[in-house]
Design an enzyme around this catalytic site. Structure first.
Site, PDB file in Angstrom:
ATOM      1  N   TYR A  32       9.236  10.245 -36.564  1.00  0.00           N
ATOM      2  CA  TYR A  32      10.537  10.868 -36.814  1.00  0.00           C
ATOM      3  C   TYR A  32      11.245  10.074 -37.917  1.00  0.00           C
ATOM      4  CZ  TYR A  32      13.787  14.524 -35.750  1.00  0.00           C
ATOM      5  OH  TYR A  32      14.543  15.666 -35.836  1.00  0.00           O
ATOM      6  N   HIS A  37      12.850   3.923 -42.608  1.00  0.00           N
ATOM      7  CA  HIS A  37      11.389   3.733 -42.611  1.00  0.00           C
ATOM      8  C   HIS A  37      10.850   3.766 -44.046  1.00  0.00           C
ATOM      9  CE1 HIS A  37      12.005   5.775 -38.544  1.00  0.00           C
ATOM     10  NE2 HIS A  37      11.399   4.656 -38.199  1.00  0.00           N
TER      11      HIS A  37
HETATM   12  P1  AMP Z   1      10.989   2.708 -35.147  1.00  0.00           P
HETATM   13  O1  AMP Z   1      10.214   3.888 -35.650  1.00  0.00           O
HETATM   14  O2  AMP Z   1      12.413   3.021 -34.808  1.00  0.00           O
HETATM   15  O3  AMP Z   1      10.262   1.929 -34.103  1.00  0.00           O
HETATM   16  O4  AMP Z   1      11.116   1.726 -36.387  1.00  0.00           O
HETATM   17  C1  AMP Z   1      10.022   1.347 -37.167  1.00  0.00           C
HETATM   18  C2  AMP Z   1      10.455   0.289 -38.146  1.00  0.00           C
HETATM   19  O5  AMP Z   1      11.511   0.812 -38.972  1.00  0.00           O
HETATM   20  C3  AMP Z   1      11.019  -0.971 -37.482  1.00  0.00           C
HETATM   21  O6  AMP Z   1      10.593  -2.115 -38.208  1.00  0.00           O
HETATM   22  C4  AMP Z   1      12.495  -0.770 -37.595  1.00  0.00           C
HETATM   23  O7  AMP Z   1      13.226  -1.977 -37.586  1.00  0.00           O
HETATM   24  C5  AMP Z   1      12.604  -0.087 -38.935  1.00  0.00           C
HETATM   25  N1  AMP Z   1      13.869   0.642 -39.051  1.00  0.00           N
HETATM   26  C6  AMP Z   1      14.389   1.535 -38.159  1.00  0.00           C
HETATM   27  N2  AMP Z   1      15.600   1.955 -38.574  1.00  0.00           N
HETATM   28  C7  AMP Z   1      15.861   1.313 -39.745  1.00  0.00           C
HETATM   29  C8  AMP Z   1      16.953   1.317 -40.665  1.00  0.00           C
HETATM   30  N3  AMP Z   1      18.048   2.061 -40.473  1.00  0.00           N
HETATM   31  N4  AMP Z   1      16.877   0.526 -41.766  1.00  0.00           N
HETATM   32  C9  AMP Z   1      15.774  -0.249 -41.977  1.00  0.00           C
HETATM   33  N5  AMP Z   1      14.708  -0.287 -41.145  1.00  0.00           N
HETATM   34  C10 AMP Z   1      14.751   0.473 -40.049  1.00  0.00           C
END
Ligand code: AMP
Length: 282
Positions: A32, A37
């Site tokens: 998503y 990301h």
């Molecule tokens: P997730 O899919 O939410 O598990 O996140 C995957 C990666 O994206 C992790 O390293 C998160 O810290 C990073 N991430 C999620 N949201 C953000 C954001 N707003 N800014 C930068 N990195 C993000």
């Protein structure tokens, strides 16, 4: 762009890339995808010749009462976004490929003890054990030279950095800045859960961090800063503080006094039923 679903094909692809002299960049995600990301992908591509994104909603990092079954998923949209930023491989395994035929779970778990205990670790028992274990597995599957993570998950970064150091994973661990919506809300896959009113009140996270910046600069005590943040959030009917942590950026232990550049203010707030996190270093 290739889509790989098996561990053996992923390892073979990365071995071939490395044998051809290419560094492999890696961005683990639960899909998503949003601009946060994609910013990690861009950073991985700056540091490595090829880039792998994993899309896997890892059941072992969700508690029994959490949102595993309704976590948003849209593989088609994710695939297009990955293609648009030049991702080379999406690694999208099934639960069976990750954990075997006997169901989700493992006999061997990875845990980064001290730094996992408080904050997210206390609110979400077992969460970091699930995160560390799946990320260790993904490192052994994707074989990256560089792995990029988001500062938005500040404690996750501290925990995984510790794991990489303790277990000697041969890779460069990179933390990238939080990407925000134009009004300041940190981007998150979970923001889709918010109703229009909750979306507006969710700005309390951002606003309380801005308040913390001003209060720390004005020399207020840690307790005063924390109280001011709590009362700002209490003014929003749909918001409820889970924790506000004013801690050392590395140890994540509470600080008594503000030391510029070393004070991390991190928070988790329920907005309606949605749990949001955010943080800034001051
Ligand atoms: P997730 O899919 O939410 O598990 O996140 C995957 C990666 O994206 C992790 O390293 C998160 O810290 C990073 N991430 C999620 N949201 C953000 C954001 N707003 N800014 C930068 N990195 C993000």
């Amino acid at each position: 762009m290739k889509i790989i679903e098996t561990v053996s094909a992923m390892q073979a692809w990365s071995r071939a890339a490395r044998a051809a002299g290419q560094r492999v960049g890696f961005v683990p995600t639960m899909g998503y995808l949003h601009e946060g990301h994609l910013s990690l992908v861009r950073e991985a591509k700056r540091r490595a010749e090829v880039c792998v994104v994993s899309i896997y909603v890892n059941p072992t990092q969700f508690g029994p009462k959490e949102d595993l079954s309704k976590y948003p998923r849209d593989f088609d949209r994710d695939r297009k976004l990955c293609e648009s930023v030049g991702v080379d491989v999406i690694f999208a395994p099934t639960n069976e490929e990750m954990w075997g035929k006997n169901g989700v779970g493992s006999s061997t778990w990875v845990e980064a003890a001290a730094v996992s205990e408080r904050w997210e670790g206390a609110s979400r028992p077992g969460h970091f054990r699930g995160v560390c274990t799946v990320v260790a597995k993904l490192f052994n599957i994707v074989l990256p030279d560089v792995a990029c993570f988001g500062q938005k998950d500040a404690q996750q970064c501290a925990v995984l950095r510790r794991m990489v150091r303790d277990l000697n994973f041969p890779l460069e661990f990179v933390v990238c800045p939080t990407v925000r919506e134009p009004d300041g809300l940190a981007m998150s896959s979970r923001n889709v859960y918010l109703s229009p009113t909750e979306r507006q009140e969710a700005l309390a996270l951002r606003h309380s961090l801005e308040l913390a910046r001003r209060e720390l600069a004005a020399g207020r005590t840690i307790d005063e800063v924390s109280a001011a943040m709590t009362s700002l959030i209490a003014g929003k009917p749909s918001a409820r503080v889970d924790y506000i942590a004013i801690v050392d950026t590395e140890t994540l232990l509470p600080v008594k006094r503000h030391e510029p550049g070393r004070t991390l203010v991190a928070m988790a707030v329920f907005v309606g039923k949605t749990r949001l996190i955010d943080n800034e270093t001051f």
